[in-house]
Scaffold this motif. Structure first.
Motif, PDB file in Angstrom:
ATOM      1  N   LEU A 260     -59.705   8.488 -84.118  1.00 14.30           N
ATOM      2  CA  LEU A 260     -59.017   9.658 -83.558  1.00 14.30           C
ATOM      3  C   LEU A 260     -59.068   9.635 -82.026  1.00 14.30           C
ATOM      4  CD1 LEU A 260     -57.492  12.207 -84.367  1.00 14.30           C
ATOM      5  CD2 LEU A 260     -59.684  13.405 -84.528  1.00 14.30           C
ATOM      6  N   GLN A 261     -60.207   9.261 -81.485  1.00 14.59           N
ATOM      7  CA  GLN A 261     -60.337   9.143 -80.026  1.00 14.59           C
ATOM      8  C   GLN A 261     -59.383   8.076 -79.494  1.00 14.59           C
ATOM      9  OE1 GLN A 261     -64.519   8.292 -80.277  1.00 14.59           O
ATOM     10  NE2 GLN A 261     -65.130  10.249 -79.357  1.00 14.59           N
TER      11      GLN A 261
ATOM     12  N   LEU B  80     -56.547  11.727 -91.054  1.00 12.65           N
ATOM     13  CA  LEU B  80     -56.660  11.299 -89.666  1.00 12.65           C
ATOM     14  C   LEU B  80     -55.328  11.453 -88.925  1.00 12.65           C
ATOM     15  CD1 LEU B  80     -58.177   9.833 -87.348  1.00 12.65           C
ATOM     16  CD2 LEU B  80     -57.541   7.679 -88.443  1.00 12.65           C
ATOM     17  N   GLU B  81     -54.241  10.995 -89.551  1.00 14.28           N
ATOM     18  CA  GLU B  81     -52.922  11.032 -88.897  1.00 14.28           C
ATOM     19  C   GLU B  81     -52.484  12.465 -88.618  1.00 14.28           C
ATOM     20  OE1 GLU B  81     -53.706   9.388 -91.658  1.00 14.28           O
ATOM     21  OE2 GLU B  81     -53.728   7.336 -90.830  1.00 14.28           O
TER      22      GLU B  81
ATOM     23  N   MET C 137     -56.605   6.826 -80.918  1.00 11.98           N
ATOM     24  CA  MET C 137     -55.197   7.150 -81.137  1.00 11.98           C
ATOM     25  C   MET C 137     -54.674   8.191 -80.155  1.00 11.98           C
ATOM     26  SD  MET C 137     -55.323   7.409 -85.288  1.00 11.98           S
ATOM     27  CE  MET C 137     -53.648   7.920 -85.626  1.00 11.98           C
ATOM     28  N   THR C 138     -55.543   9.076 -79.692  1.00 14.44           N
ATOM     29  CA  THR C 138     -55.066  10.235 -78.925  1.00 14.44           C
ATOM     30  C   THR C 138     -55.571  10.302 -77.486  1.00 14.44           C
ATOM     31  OG1 THR C 138     -56.911  11.675 -79.577  1.00 14.44           O
ATOM     32  CG2 THR C 138     -54.996  11.595 -81.063  1.00 14.44           C
TER      33      THR C 138
ATOM     34  N   TYR D  30     -63.809   7.375 -88.419  1.00 13.56           N
ATOM     35  CA  TYR D  30     -62.742   8.392 -88.279  1.00 13.56           C
ATOM     36  C   TYR D  30     -62.734   8.935 -86.847  1.00 13.56           C
ATOM     37  CZ  TYR D  30     -60.228  12.817 -89.447  1.00 13.56           C
ATOM     38  OH  TYR D  30     -59.347  13.872 -89.497  1.00 13.56           O
TER      39      TYR D  30
ATOM     40  N   GLN E 157     -51.632  14.990 -80.351  1.00 15.15           N
ATOM     41  CA  GLN E 157     -50.564  14.345 -79.590  1.00 15.15           C
ATOM     42  C   GLN E 157     -49.439  15.321 -79.239  1.00 15.15           C
ATOM     43  OE1 GLN E 157     -50.059  11.319 -82.529  1.00 15.15           O
ATOM     44  NE2 GLN E 157     -51.220   9.789 -81.401  1.00 15.15           N
TER      45      GLN E 157
ATOM     46  N   VAL F 192     -62.952  14.672 -79.061  1.00 19.09           N
ATOM     47  CA  VAL F 192     -63.241  14.918 -80.476  1.00 19.09           C
ATOM     48  C   VAL F 192     -64.675  15.414 -80.583  1.00 19.09           C
ATOM     49  CG1 VAL F 192     -63.409  13.900 -82.784  1.00 19.09           C
ATOM     50  CG2 VAL F 192     -61.628  13.116 -81.200  1.00 19.09           C
TER      51      VAL F 192
ATOM     52  N   ALA G 192     -54.435  13.701 -85.580  1.00 20.46           N
ATOM     53  CA  ALA G 192     -53.931  12.963 -84.420  1.00 20.46           C
ATOM     54  C   ALA G 192     -52.596  13.548 -83.961  1.00 20.46           C
ATOM     55  CB  ALA G 192     -53.774  11.482 -84.761  1.00 20.46           C
ATOM     56  N   GLN G 193     -51.748  13.881 -84.906  1.00 19.59           N
ATOM     57  CA  GLN G 193     -50.438  14.447 -84.567  1.00 19.59           C
ATOM     58  C   GLN G 193     -50.586  15.803 -83.868  1.00 19.59           C
ATOM     59  OE1 GLN G 193     -47.725  15.975 -87.696  1.00 19.59           O
ATOM     60  NE2 GLN G 193     -46.325  14.365 -87.014  1.00 19.59           N
TER      61      GLN G 193
END
Length: 196
Positions: free
Chosen positions: A92-93, A63-64, A95-96, A88, A71, A100, A67-68
Protein backbone atom coordinates in the motif's frame (compact mmCIF):
# COMPACT_ATOMS: atom_id res chain seq x y z
CA UNK A 1 0.94 16.31 21.02
CA UNK A 2 -1.48 15.53 18.18
CA UNK A 3 -5.17 14.72 18.44
CA UNK A 4 -7.39 12.76 16.07
CA UNK A 5 -11.17 12.78 16.40
CA UNK A 6 -12.38 9.52 14.89
CA UNK A 7 -15.71 8.13 13.77
CA UNK A 8 -17.15 11.23 12.09
CA UNK A 9 -20.38 10.44 10.26
CA UNK A 10 -22.52 13.59 9.87
CA UNK A 11 -22.16 17.05 8.31
CA UNK A 12 -22.41 18.48 11.85
CA UNK A 13 -19.30 16.47 12.80
CA UNK A 14 -17.36 18.06 9.96
CA UNK A 15 -18.45 21.52 11.07
CA UNK A 16 -17.27 20.84 14.63
CA UNK A 17 -13.90 19.51 13.45
CA UNK A 18 -13.40 22.49 11.12
CA UNK A 19 -14.20 24.83 13.99
CA UNK A 20 -11.92 23.28 16.64
CA UNK A 21 -9.18 21.93 14.35
CA UNK A 22 -7.88 18.64 15.72
CA UNK A 23 -4.87 17.43 13.71
CA UNK A 24 -6.75 14.58 12.01
CA UNK A 25 -10.33 13.54 11.26
CA UNK A 26 -11.13 9.83 11.15
CA UNK A 27 -13.79 7.99 9.15
CA UNK A 28 -14.76 4.35 9.65
CA UNK A 29 -15.30 3.19 6.05
CA UNK A 30 -17.49 0.26 5.02
CA UNK A 31 -17.56 -1.47 8.40
CA UNK A 32 -21.26 -2.09 9.10
CA UNK A 33 -20.62 -3.52 12.59
CA UNK A 34 -19.86 0.04 13.72
CA UNK A 35 -22.58 2.65 14.22
CA UNK A 36 -19.97 5.11 12.91
CA UNK A 37 -19.56 3.37 9.54
CA UNK A 38 -19.79 5.55 6.42
CA UNK A 39 -19.44 4.85 2.71
CA UNK A 40 -16.53 6.03 0.55
CA UNK A 41 -19.02 8.30 -1.28
CA UNK A 42 -19.98 9.97 2.02
CA UNK A 43 -16.32 10.50 2.91
CA UNK A 44 -15.71 12.01 -0.51
CA UNK A 45 -18.46 14.57 0.12
CA UNK A 46 -17.20 15.32 3.66
CA UNK A 47 -13.63 15.63 2.36
CA UNK A 48 -14.55 18.57 0.11
CA UNK A 49 -15.21 20.84 3.09
CA UNK A 50 -12.86 19.25 5.64
CA UNK A 51 -9.98 21.47 6.81
CA UNK A 52 -7.75 18.76 8.31
CA UNK A 53 -6.31 15.50 6.89
CA UNK A 54 -8.83 12.66 6.47
CA UNK A 55 -7.86 9.28 7.90
CA UNK A 56 -9.75 6.27 6.54
CA UNK A 57 -10.21 3.51 9.12
CA UNK A 58 -10.54 0.20 7.28
CA UNK A 59 -10.87 -3.44 8.28
CA UNK A 60 -9.61 -6.16 5.92
CA UNK A 61 -10.49 -4.23 2.76
CA UNK A 62 -8.91 -5.36 -0.52
CA UNK A 63 -5.53 -3.72 -1.05
CA UNK A 64 -6.57 -2.21 -4.41
CA UNK A 65 -9.67 -0.65 -2.85
CA UNK A 66 -7.76 1.19 -0.13
CA UNK A 67 -5.07 2.19 -2.64
CA UNK A 68 -7.75 3.70 -4.87
CA UNK A 69 -9.21 5.75 -1.99
CA UNK A 70 -5.75 7.14 -1.28
CA UNK A 71 -4.92 7.79 -4.92
CA UNK A 72 -8.24 9.56 -5.56
CA UNK A 73 -7.85 11.74 -2.48
CA UNK A 74 -10.92 10.34 -0.73
CA UNK A 75 -8.60 9.92 2.26
CA UNK A 76 -5.10 11.22 3.01
CA UNK A 77 -4.00 8.42 5.35
CA UNK A 78 -5.05 4.76 5.63
CA UNK A 79 -5.49 3.35 9.14
CA UNK A 80 -5.69 -0.44 9.07
CA UNK A 81 -7.60 -2.29 11.78
CA UNK A 82 -7.86 -5.84 10.47
CA UNK A 83 -5.41 -8.67 9.84
CA UNK A 84 -3.42 -6.70 7.25
CA UNK A 85 0.15 -7.99 7.37
CA UNK A 86 3.52 -6.37 6.69
CA UNK A 87 3.37 -7.29 2.99
CA UNK A 88 -0.02 -5.55 2.64
CA UNK A 89 1.30 -2.43 4.41
CA UNK A 90 4.44 -2.26 2.25
CA UNK A 91 2.43 -2.78 -0.94
CA UNK A 92 0.00 0.00 0.00
CA UNK A 93 2.87 2.37 0.79
CA UNK A 94 4.59 1.51 -2.48
CA UNK A 95 1.42 1.85 -4.61
CA UNK A 96 0.36 5.21 -3.19
CA UNK A 97 3.30 6.96 -1.52
CA UNK A 98 0.83 7.90 1.24
CA UNK A 99 1.06 7.31 5.00
CA UNK A 100 -0.22 3.97 6.26
CA UNK A 101 -1.06 3.52 9.93
CA UNK A 102 -1.68 0.16 11.59
CA UNK A 103 -3.70 -0.48 14.72
CA UNK A 104 -2.68 -3.11 17.27
CA UNK A 105 -4.81 -4.44 20.11
CA UNK A 106 -2.47 -4.47 23.07
CA UNK A 107 -3.08 -7.29 25.54
CA UNK A 108 0.48 -8.44 26.18
CA UNK A 109 4.15 -7.63 25.64
CA UNK A 110 4.02 -9.84 22.52
CA UNK A 111 1.40 -7.54 20.98
CA UNK A 112 3.65 -4.59 21.69
CA UNK A 113 6.58 -6.32 19.98
CA UNK A 114 4.48 -6.78 16.83
CA UNK A 115 3.63 -3.08 16.86
CA UNK A 116 7.26 -2.16 17.44
CA UNK A 117 8.41 -3.95 14.29
CA UNK A 118 5.55 -3.05 11.94
CA UNK A 119 6.56 -1.33 8.68
CA UNK A 120 3.61 1.08 9.11
CA UNK A 121 4.42 4.80 9.13
CA UNK A 122 2.69 5.08 12.49
CA UNK A 123 1.23 2.49 14.85
CA UNK A 124 -1.91 2.90 16.91
CA UNK A 125 -2.12 1.11 20.26
CA UNK A 126 -5.66 0.27 21.25
CA UNK A 127 -7.85 -1.95 23.37
CA UNK A 128 -9.52 -2.99 20.12
CA UNK A 129 -12.85 -2.75 18.35
CA UNK A 130 -14.26 0.52 19.61
CA UNK A 131 -15.15 -0.66 23.10
CA UNK A 132 -14.48 2.74 24.65
CA UNK A 133 -12.25 1.09 27.25
CA UNK A 134 -8.53 1.58 27.84
CA UNK A 135 -5.98 -1.22 27.79
CA UNK A 136 -3.27 -1.60 30.43
CA UNK A 137 -1.10 1.42 29.60
CA UNK A 138 1.75 0.08 31.74
CA UNK A 139 2.44 -2.31 28.83
CA UNK A 140 3.59 0.66 26.74
CA UNK A 141 7.20 0.77 27.79
CA UNK A 142 10.17 1.16 25.50
CA UNK A 143 8.23 0.80 22.27
CA UNK A 144 10.96 2.95 20.74
CA UNK A 145 8.80 4.51 18.04
CA UNK A 146 6.05 7.14 17.79
CA UNK A 147 2.54 5.84 18.40
CA UNK A 148 -1.04 6.99 18.65
CA UNK A 149 -2.81 6.03 21.86
CA UNK A 150 -6.45 4.98 21.46
CA UNK A 151 -9.24 3.30 23.37
CA UNK A 152 -11.02 4.64 26.41
CA UNK A 153 -9.67 8.18 26.18
CA UNK A 154 -11.88 10.77 27.88
CA UNK A 155 -11.30 14.31 29.08
CA UNK A 156 -10.65 13.13 32.64
CA UNK A 157 -7.88 10.62 31.83
CA UNK A 158 -5.91 12.50 29.16
CA UNK A 159 -3.41 13.76 31.74
CA UNK A 160 -2.60 10.16 32.72
CA UNK A 161 -2.51 9.08 29.07
CA UNK A 162 -0.01 11.84 28.28
CA UNK A 163 2.47 10.18 30.65
CA UNK A 164 2.83 7.40 28.09
CA UNK A 165 4.31 10.09 25.80
CA UNK A 166 2.34 9.22 22.67
CA UNK A 167 2.76 11.05 19.39
CA UNK A 168 -0.96 11.70 19.67
CA UNK A 169 -4.34 10.70 21.06
CA UNK A 170 -7.03 9.06 18.94
CA UNK A 171 -10.45 9.74 20.46
CA UNK A 172 -13.86 8.50 19.39
CA UNK A 173 -16.21 7.46 22.23
CA UNK A 174 -14.80 10.22 24.44
CA UNK A 175 -16.01 12.81 21.92
CA UNK A 176 -19.59 11.48 21.91
CA UNK A 177 -22.85 11.93 23.77
CA UNK A 178 -25.45 9.23 23.09
CA UNK A 179 -23.28 7.76 20.30
CA UNK A 180 -23.12 11.06 18.40
CA UNK A 181 -20.17 13.39 18.17
CA UNK A 182 -20.59 16.28 20.61
CA UNK A 183 -19.10 19.61 19.43
CA UNK A 184 -18.57 20.80 23.01
CA UNK A 185 -16.64 17.61 23.88
CA UNK A 186 -14.55 17.98 20.71
CA UNK A 187 -13.68 21.54 21.71
CA UNK A 188 -12.73 20.53 25.26
CA UNK A 189 -10.66 17.54 24.10
CA UNK A 190 -8.70 19.56 21.55
CA UNK A 191 -7.99 22.29 24.11
CA UNK A 192 -6.92 19.72 26.72
CA UNK A 193 -4.56 17.81 24.41
CA UNK A 194 -3.03 21.09 23.18
CA UNK A 195 -2.30 22.02 26.81
CA UNK A 196 -0.50 18.76 27.69
Amino acid sequence: MKIKICGLSRPADIEAVNRYRPDYAGFVINFPKSHRSVSPAQVEVFRKSLCVPAVGVTVNQPLETVAQWLQRGVIDIAQLHGQEDAAYIRALQSMTGKPVWKAFSIRSATDLERAKHSPADLVLLDNGYGTGKAFDWTLVRDIGRPFLLAGGLYIDNLQDAARMQPYGMDISSGAETDKRKDPEKIRALVEKVRSL
